[in-house]
Design an enzyme around this catalytic site. Structure first.
Site, PDB file in Angstrom:
ATOM      1  N   CYS A  37       0.746  -1.471  -0.240  1.00 25.88           N
ATOM      2  CA  CYS A  37       0.308   0.051   0.150  1.00 25.88           C
ATOM      3  C   CYS A  37       0.958   1.211  -0.196  1.00 25.88           C
ATOM      4  O   CYS A  37       0.390   2.371  -0.455  1.00 25.88           O
ATOM      5  CB  CYS A  37      -0.886  -0.571   1.483  1.00 25.88           C
ATOM      6  N   CYS A  38       2.027   1.132   0.724  1.00 25.07           N
ATOM      7  CA  CYS A  38       3.249   2.549   0.780  1.00 25.07           C
ATOM      8  C   CYS A  38       3.463   2.562  -0.127  1.00 25.07           C
ATOM      9  O   CYS A  38       3.517   3.564  -0.631  1.00 25.07           O
ATOM     10  CB  CYS A  38       3.330   1.842   1.753  1.00 25.07           C
ATOM     11  N   CYS A  82      -1.248   8.200   7.403  1.00 25.20           N
ATOM     12  CA  CYS A  82      -2.455   8.207   6.882  1.00 25.20           C
ATOM     13  C   CYS A  82      -3.324   7.940   7.755  1.00 25.20           C
ATOM     14  O   CYS A  82      -3.362   6.800   9.130  1.00 25.20           O
ATOM     15  CB  CYS A  82      -2.908   6.808   6.295  1.00 25.20           C
ATOM     16  N   CYS A 137      -3.407   4.133   9.516  1.00 26.02           N
ATOM     17  CA  CYS A 137      -2.988   3.821   9.940  1.00 26.02           C
ATOM     18  C   CYS A 137      -1.635   4.096  11.479  1.00 26.02           C
ATOM     19  O   CYS A 137       0.010   3.868  11.392  1.00 26.02           O
ATOM     20  CB  CYS A 137      -0.661   3.289   8.684  1.00 26.02           C
ATOM     21  N   CYS A 190       7.630   4.309   5.623  1.00 28.93           N
ATOM     22  CA  CYS A 190       6.594   3.873   5.066  1.00 28.93           C
ATOM     23  C   CYS A 190       7.695   3.512   3.098  1.00 28.93           C
ATOM     24  O   CYS A 190       7.330   3.561   2.488  1.00 28.93           O
ATOM     25  CB  CYS A 190       6.016   5.058   4.223  1.00 28.93           C
TER      26      CYS A 190
HETATM   27  S1  SF4 Z   1       0.403   4.645   5.295  1.00 31.62           S
HETATM   28 FE1  SF4 Z   1      -1.190   2.883   5.782  1.00 31.62          FE
HETATM   29  S2  SF4 Z   1      -2.540   3.905   4.590  1.00 31.62           S
HETATM   30 FE2  SF4 Z   1      -0.974   5.419   3.936  1.00 31.62          FE
HETATM   31  S3  SF4 Z   1       0.416   4.401   2.292  1.00 31.62           S
HETATM   32 FE3  SF4 Z   1       1.078   3.197   3.989  1.00 31.62          FE
HETATM   33  S4  SF4 Z   1      -0.341   1.625   4.629  1.00 31.62           S
HETATM   34 FE4  SF4 Z   1      -1.544   2.785   2.623  1.00 31.62          FE
END
Ligand code: SF4
Length: 234
Positions: free
Chosen positions: A121-122, A204, A207, A230
């Site tokens: 996701c990151c 975010c 998280c 991240c």
């Molecule tokens: S902090 Fe969480 S929601 Fe944001 S990009 Fe990374 S995994 Fe995805």
């Protein structure tokens, strides 16, 4: 593998890092802007360190550039401080979006990817967009501080960023959290209200959780997932 900027050899960067090791953060920012503007950009998540740097940059260079990675998953309070910053400072704020909207990501990878695979996701929502925006720059500025995490303990005031292929400035490396807040108070810098509600580090919303007394300041990020970064500063 990215190569060094021809003017910025490894030897020159090492010498500058040594010279700047004891320099005040304002002097590091001034020097960075003199050397690289308009090809230098601040990575801004609107956290306490970033608003300090943005304030310093705009004092020496009106029209300084800052980008934010708009993952589509930020807290309302983060967008609010963005708007206050944009209204107050002569900054060129660059919004950088991932290729997929949150809805498109859900359609392709299923719901709540951040719970199942936060690295993926990151990578999609932060690292790939970062690679895109840094391609047009020769240097970037970040708010990382040595005391924030073991992964940041060896950061230098200026260094070559081999991962993204440009010069990286970390003017606040020696600062404590208290130093950051002293600056914010002294210059009345707008900041994210979540800092007053137990969030020393804000990413975010899926998280990020508040931090309890005595916990590591970054322990509210990806809580329980064993993830510390991240991928921007790894
Ligand atoms: S902090 Fe969480 S929601 Fe944001 S990009 Fe990374 S995994 Fe995805």
């Amino acid at each position: 593998m990215a190569t060094l900027d021809v003017e910025w050899t490894a030897e020159r960067l090492a010498a500058e890092a040594e010279r700047l090791e004891t320099a005040p953060a304002e002097e590091i920012v001034r020097w960075a802007m003199e050397q690289f503007h308009p090809d230098i950009v601040l990575a801004c998540s609107f956290g306490a360190e970033d608003v300090v740097l943005l304030d310093m940059m705009c004092r020496v260079q009106p029209g300084a550039k800052a980008f934010y990675l708009d993952t589509g998953l930020h807290f309302r309070e983060t967008y609010e401080v963005r708007d206050r910053i944009a209204a107050r400072y002569p900054v060129e704020l660059i919004q950088v979006r991932p290729e997929l909207t949150v809805e498109e990501q859900v359609a392709r990878y299923g719901p709540r990817l951040w719970e199942r695979d936060p690295d993926a996701c990151c990578r999609m929502r932060k690292v790939e967009p970062l690679q895109r925006v840094l391609k047009g720059c020769r240097a970037w500025i970040t708010g990382i501080r040595r005391e924030q995490a073991p992964t940041r303990a060896r950061a230098k005031p200026v260094e070559w960023d081999a991962k993204f292929g440009l010069v990286k400035f970390n003017p606040l490396v020696r600062w404590t959290y208290k130093d950051v807040w002293n600056y914010i108070a002294r210059h009345d810098v707008p900041y994210n209200e979540l800092h007053d509600r137990g969030y020393p580090s804000i990413g975010c919303f899926p998280c990020t959780t508040p931090v309890r007394e005595g916990e590591d300041p970054r322990s509210g990020r990806w809580r329980g997932k064993g993830k510390l970064e991240c991928g921007l500063h790894a």
